[in-house]
Every structure is written in C-alpha cells, then in structure tokens.
Design an enzyme around this catalytic site. Structure first.
Site, mmCIF file in Angstrom:
data_model
loop_
_atom_site.group_PDB
_atom_site.id
_atom_site.type_symbol
_atom_site.label_atom_id
_atom_site.label_comp_id
_atom_site.label_asym_id
_atom_site.label_seq_id
_atom_site.Cartn_x
_atom_site.Cartn_y
_atom_site.Cartn_z
ATOM 1 N N SER A 105 -48.729 -127.431 8.196
ATOM 2 C CA SER A 105 -48.700 -127.289 6.730
ATOM 3 C C SER A 105 -48.296 -125.870 6.310
ATOM 4 O O SER A 105 -47.532 -125.699 5.362
ATOM 5 C CB SER A 105 -50.095 -127.549 6.164
ATOM 6 O OG SER A 105 -50.170 -128.788 5.551
ATOM 7 N N PHE A 143 -46.502 -124.393 -3.568
ATOM 8 C CA PHE A 143 -45.673 -125.341 -4.319
ATOM 9 C C PHE A 143 -46.571 -126.141 -5.244
ATOM 10 O O PHE A 143 -47.461 -126.864 -4.781
ATOM 11 C CB PHE A 143 -45.001 -126.253 -3.296
ATOM 12 C CG PHE A 143 -44.169 -127.383 -3.854
ATOM 13 C CD1 PHE A 143 -42.820 -127.201 -4.148
ATOM 14 C CD2 PHE A 143 -44.702 -128.659 -4.013
ATOM 15 C CE1 PHE A 143 -42.032 -128.257 -4.605
ATOM 16 C CE2 PHE A 143 -43.927 -129.721 -4.475
ATOM 17 C CZ PHE A 143 -42.587 -129.513 -4.766
ATOM 18 N N GLY A 144 -46.360 -126.027 -6.532
ATOM 19 C CA GLY A 144 -47.252 -126.688 -7.492
ATOM 20 C C GLY A 144 -46.596 -127.855 -8.190
ATOM 21 O O GLY A 144 -45.823 -127.661 -9.141
ATOM 22 N N THR A 146 -48.555 -131.402 -8.005
ATOM 23 C CA THR A 146 -49.675 -132.290 -8.323
ATOM 24 C C THR A 146 -50.583 -131.670 -9.396
ATOM 25 O O THR A 146 -50.859 -130.463 -9.367
ATOM 26 C CB THR A 146 -50.518 -132.539 -7.052
ATOM 27 O OG1 THR A 146 -49.643 -133.009 -6.033
ATOM 28 C CG2 THR A 146 -51.625 -133.533 -7.292
ATOM 29 N N CYS A 253 -37.175 -131.580 -2.722
ATOM 30 C CA CYS A 253 -37.910 -130.682 -1.805
ATOM 31 C C CYS A 253 -38.874 -131.503 -0.965
ATOM 32 O O CYS A 253 -39.073 -131.236 0.237
ATOM 33 C CB CYS A 253 -38.694 -129.628 -2.574
ATOM 34 S SG CYS A 253 -37.706 -128.772 -3.797
ATOM 35 N N ARG A 258 -41.228 -134.061 3.804
ATOM 36 C CA ARG A 258 -41.658 -135.340 4.394
ATOM 37 C C ARG A 258 -40.949 -135.575 5.721
ATOM 38 O O ARG A 258 -41.531 -136.131 6.660
ATOM 39 C CB ARG A 258 -41.339 -136.489 3.429
ATOM 40 C CG ARG A 258 -42.206 -136.499 2.186
ATOM 41 C CD ARG A 258 -41.638 -137.441 1.132
ATOM 42 N NE ARG A 258 -42.478 -137.537 -0.049
ATOM 43 C CZ ARG A 258 -42.123 -138.173 -1.168
ATOM 44 N NH1 ARG A 258 -40.932 -138.767 -1.254
ATOM 45 N NH2 ARG A 258 -42.941 -138.225 -2.186
ATOM 46 N N GLU A 378 -47.900 -135.375 0.235
ATOM 47 C CA GLU A 378 -46.444 -135.609 0.283
ATOM 48 C C GLU A 378 -46.118 -137.080 0.017
ATOM 49 O O GLU A 378 -45.170 -137.630 0.577
ATOM 50 C CB GLU A 378 -45.880 -135.213 1.650
ATOM 51 C CG GLU A 378 -46.213 -133.803 2.035
ATOM 52 C CD GLU A 378 -45.069 -132.857 1.799
ATOM 53 O OE1 GLU A 378 -44.075 -133.280 1.182
ATOM 54 O OE2 GLU A 378 -45.194 -131.705 2.210
ATOM 55 N N THR A 380 -48.567 -140.759 -0.846
ATOM 56 C CA THR A 380 -49.569 -141.475 -0.042
ATOM 57 C C THR A 380 -48.903 -142.590 0.772
ATOM 58 O O THR A 380 -47.751 -142.973 0.527
ATOM 59 C CB THR A 380 -50.651 -142.121 -0.946
ATOM 60 O OG1 THR A 380 -50.043 -143.201 -1.669
ATOM 61 C CG2 THR A 380 -51.266 -141.126 -1.908
ATOM 62 N N PHE A 398 -43.193 -149.535 -9.387
ATOM 63 C CA PHE A 398 -43.911 -148.454 -10.074
ATOM 64 C C PHE A 398 -43.905 -148.631 -11.597
ATOM 65 O O PHE A 398 -44.730 -148.062 -12.290
ATOM 66 C CB PHE A 398 -43.271 -147.095 -9.744
ATOM 67 C CG PHE A 398 -43.380 -146.733 -8.291
ATOM 68 C CD1 PHE A 398 -44.604 -146.425 -7.729
ATOM 69 C CD2 PHE A 398 -42.264 -146.727 -7.472
ATOM 70 C CE1 PHE A 398 -44.724 -146.093 -6.396
ATOM 71 C CE2 PHE A 398 -42.355 -146.400 -6.139
ATOM 72 C CZ PHE A 398 -43.587 -146.090 -5.589
#
Ligand code: TGC
Ligand code: FAD
Length: 399
Positions: A105, A143-144, A146, A253, A258, A378, A380, A398
């Site tokens: 990570s 990295f923001g 969520t 990104c 991933r 990254e 679920t 979705f």
C-alpha cells in the site's frame, strides 16, 4: 526504528512457479524481483510482525522503497519513476505484498495514486515541483477520493471548490485515506461549481487542512490511515489539474493501482502457501508429516492451482497493459480474482498450521486480516463483480 524490536527469525520464503511463468519474464523483470525480495528479507521481514502488532507504520522505509524503485516503476525516469514496464511494476508489488499488504500500500499509493495523477494530469511546472521529491521518498503523498458518505459511489461526493479569484476555496472531508497523517501533500478530488469533479494537489500545512489519524484498525496495521478535513482551504489555481474533468480522472488512477493489487495479492497467497508447505512437511502427527495425508495434499494442490491460474492471468494482463490495451473491466476481474484466491488460501493455510496458525510465529493471520482490507479498498469485491457483470451484459446494475 524507535520501540520496534527486530526479530532474529530468518525469512525462508522461496518463490513458487509451477508453470514456468518465469520463462515469460525478461532478465530485467527477474533482477527487479530478486532485488526487492532481498531487500524485503533484509529490511522488512525482521520488523514487520512488531510493526503490525504495535500498529506502527515503518515510515523510514519510504526512502528505501524509493531506492529499490518501488515508486512508479512504470513511470518515466524523468518524472521520478523507474522507466520499466507494467510487468516489472506488477512483480515489484507482488514481492512487497508477499511481505505485507500494508508495505505494498505504501508503494501503490505513492506511485499509482499520487505520482501517476500528477504525471498524467498536472502542468509541467507541477510535475517538476512534486515528482522528483515523491520519487525519491522525500515527500510522502496520499490520495483523497472516498468520503464518509460516499465510498463505492464516489460520483456522489460533496467535497467542493468555489472560485475565489486566483484560488479556489476547498471544503469537505475525505475518509480512509492511506498515509494521510504523515503526508506532505494530497491529491484531492472535489466538485467545482458546475458539479464537475476536479483533481488538485493540496499541501498539508495549508491553513484549514487537517489529517486526523483513524485508530482501531484490525487489518493493515502496519499502514497508517486517516481523514482529510478541509475548512475553507485556499488552493491556488495552479494547483488544480487543468484539463481533466469527471470521475474518469480518479478512476483512471484506480485502474493503475488496481492492476498493482492484482499482482500484489498473489504475493500474500504465495507467502501463505510457502509457509503451509514448509510447516506440513515438517510437522508430524500419527507418525508421519502432515503433508503425507491426502487431505493436506488436496489443500496444497488446490492452493498452487489457484496461484498458478492467477499468475497466468496477471502476466497476460501485464502484456495487455504494456500494449495499452488492458481494459478497466479486465483489471477489475484480475483484482477481484487475486483477492479472492489469496483470502481463501490464507484461511486454508491458517487451518493447516493448527494452533500455531493463530500466532505471530507465522505470517498467516496477518495476511488474512490484511486481505480483508485489500478485498474492500480500490473498489470492493462486489463492485468489481458488478463491473464484470456490466461488461459482459452491457447492462448497468449501478443505476
Ligand atoms: P461511470 O458512469 O461508470 O463512469 C464515470 C466515467 O468514468 C469512466 N470510467 C473509467 N475511466 C478510467 N478508468 C476506469 N477504471 C473507469 N471506470 C469508469 C467511465 O467511462 C465514465 O467516463 P465518461 O467519459 O462517460 O464520463 O461511474 P459511476 O458513478 O456509475 O461509478 C461506477 C463505479 C461504481 C464502477 C465506480 O465509481 C467505482 O469504481 N467505485 C468504487 C470506488 C473505489 O474504487 N474507490 C477507491 C478509493 S481509493 C482507494 O481505495 C485507495 S486504497 C489505497 C491503498 O492501496 O492503500
Ligand atoms: P460502502 O460503499 O458503504 O460499501 C459497503 C458494502 O456495500 C460493501 O460490501 C459494498 O460492496 C456494498 N455495496 C455498495 N454498493 C453496492 C451496490 N451497488 N450493489 C451491491 N453492493 C453494494 N480511499 C481513498 O480514497 N484513498 C485511500 O487511500 C484509501 N485507503 C484505504 C485504506 C483502508 C485501510 C481502507 C479500509 C479503505 C481505504 N479507502 C481509501 C477507502 C476504500 O476505497 C473504501 O472503503 C471502499 O471503496 C468501500 O467504500 P465504503 O467503505 O464506504 O463501503
């Protein structure tokens, strides 16, 4: 490292390659892998259990990770990367995660979620300002994307920027951000006044910007996680990526990161298999090694079969990525598959070690707990399944 005890145990890990996948690798790939494996054994294996137990992120490793080329292995050298290909990037992530998902990570956030967006979307001036320092580990990035109320659905984000002359005023909050409490800068995604998602580099220390740590994690304990809180933060306009608009910015990104996880999680599986094989060859019950019993052999055979299938999948994905042809849905399938097999293998390996399997004498429980996060971040496990579902049916589950 202060307070962290260095173990005297020797890391005996040996790679496993049942189908001769090594023959598909170049000498440079193997050299990169071996160098990372040696560094892990020397510098990280002796401290990782204690870091995990004490929930301490080994921050001194950032500069060493830079030295072994773990930050942006496939980014150009001019911009602080390693100038290698996507397979080299994957192999390096695999060797790191073989030791600990939190170690991988540290590298994937810095390389794929911080350096990559700056490389791809920032101005030349921003690139030269940040990338060399990120590539050398002098700066740590995060990295923001969520938010507290928007995880799987980042398009619903409410963090926003408002035009204020030569700057934007940023307000909102991000949640679950790897490295945020120790970061020098954050790549932040926020909506502008038209509701379009924009990316920007925000330096920590800017007034109104705080990064509180999240405590109590029972997974990924050697990695530090926090929030990003923005209260009327003034972000100079030149810090905002000029041309990219919309969710495809951050998602591009994520594709890069991933991909690294698809390779990385196999490393955790390999370590669990390696430990289970060695343990069951040595441990005797009923007068013979556990490995001599059919039920144990079934477990070992199924583990190496799944590992082999996953190794071949990511190798092929790597060749597609090298040609610029790996689709986001193909990456989702591989990320999901590697996480799933790794978690199953960790659970089987835990059983095969009997009572010893629950102790930190062996890496199994640590990998198992880590993999619960890897299965979730990254994108679920179910989100990746739905991405595959959408790709094969053309129907969007979705919306
Ligand atoms: P949707 O309408 O499908 O797509 C919006 C736009 O994005 C494009 N796109 C992609 N582009 C590049 N790469 C990808 N992987 C892409 N996926 C989609 C898409 O073509 C579209 O483009 P355009 O031009 O039409 O605007 O978006 P949606 O709102 O329906 O959401 C789709 C969904 C659910 C798949 C997506 O939002 C998603 O992937 N959700 C999961 C969120 C996630 O993965 N978050 C991760 C946060 S970062 C993290 O966890 C770091 S952990 C760090 C560590 O290793 O420690
Ligand atoms: P939710 O989105 O609330 O999902 C909860 C459950 O609902 C999941 O099982 C999910 O699959 C399911 N679900 C959601 N939508 C659907 C649907 N449409 N259909 C069926 N099921 C659905 N984020 C960052 O931006 N940067 C980071 O650096 C970062 N690091 C992280 C580090 C850690 C240790 C962790 C745990 C997370 C990190 N994340 C980071 C956040 C991570 O990406 C999110 O946790 C993840 O995307 C899931 O979001 P959520 O936790 O809000 O879960």
């Amino acid at each position: 490292m202060e307070g962290i005890v260095r173990s005297t145990k020797t890391d005996l890990y040996a790679g496993h390659d049942y189908y001769g996948v090594d023959d598909l690798l170049s000498e440079d790939h193997k050299l990169a892998r071996d160098a990372v494996r040696d560094w892990v054994k020397q510098s990280v294996s002796p401290i990782i259990e204690d870091c995990y137990e004490k929930a301490v992120c080994p921050t001194h490793l950032f500069k060493e990770l830079a030295q072994i080329g773990a930050f942006g292995p496939s980014l150009p050298e001019k911009y602080g990367g390693g100038g290698m290909d996507e397979i080299a990037y994957g192999i390096i992530m695999q060797e790191l995660e073989r030791c600990d998902s939190g170690l991988r990570s540290m590298a994937s956030v810095q390389g794929s979620l911080v350096m990559y967006p700056i490389y791809r979307y920032a101005t030349e001036e921003q690139k030269m300002k940040y990338l060399p320092k990120l590539g050398s580990g002098e700066f740590i990035g995060c990295f923001g994307l969520t938010e507290p109320d928007h995880g799987s659905n980042p398009g619903g984000m409410t963090t926003n920027i408002v035009d204020d002359g030569d700057a934007y005023i940023l307000n909102g909050a991000k949640m679950w951000i790897t490295n945020s409490p120790i970061a020098d800068l954050a790549v932040v995604w926020a909506k502008d006044e038209e509701g379009k998602i924009r990316g920007m580099v925000v330096e920590t220390g800017t007034p109104g910007f705080t990064t509180p740590e999240i405590h109590g994690k029972l997974s990924l304990r050697a990695s530090i996680t926090g929030e990003l809180v923005f209260e009327d933060v003034r972000v100079p306009k030149e810090q905002v990526f000029p041309d990219i608009r919309g969710l495809k910015g951050p998602l591009s990104c994520l594709s890069k990161a991933r991909y690294g996880i698809a390779w990385g999680a196999i490393g955790a599986a390999l370590d669990c298999y390696d430990s289970a094989l060695r343990y069951t060859m040595q441990r005797e019950q009923f007068g013979k090694p556990l490995a001599g019993f059919q039920l144990t052999q079934k477990k070992l055979a199924e583990m190496i079969t799944e590992i082999t299938k996953a190794q071949l999948m990511v190798w092929r994905l790597g060749t597609l990525a090298n040609d610029g042809k790996a689709t986001p849905a193909q990456i989702s399938m591989a990320k999901r598959n590697s996480c799933e097999i790794a978690l199953k293998i960790a659970r089987e390996a835990r059983q095969m070690h009997g009572g010893m399997g629950i102790t930190n004498e062996y890496p199994i429980m640590r990998h198992m707990a880590n993999l619960e996060t890897v299965l979730t971040y990254e994108g679920t496990h179910d989100i990746h399944l739905l991405i595959t579902g959408m790709d094969v049916t053309g129907l969007n589950a979705f919306k």
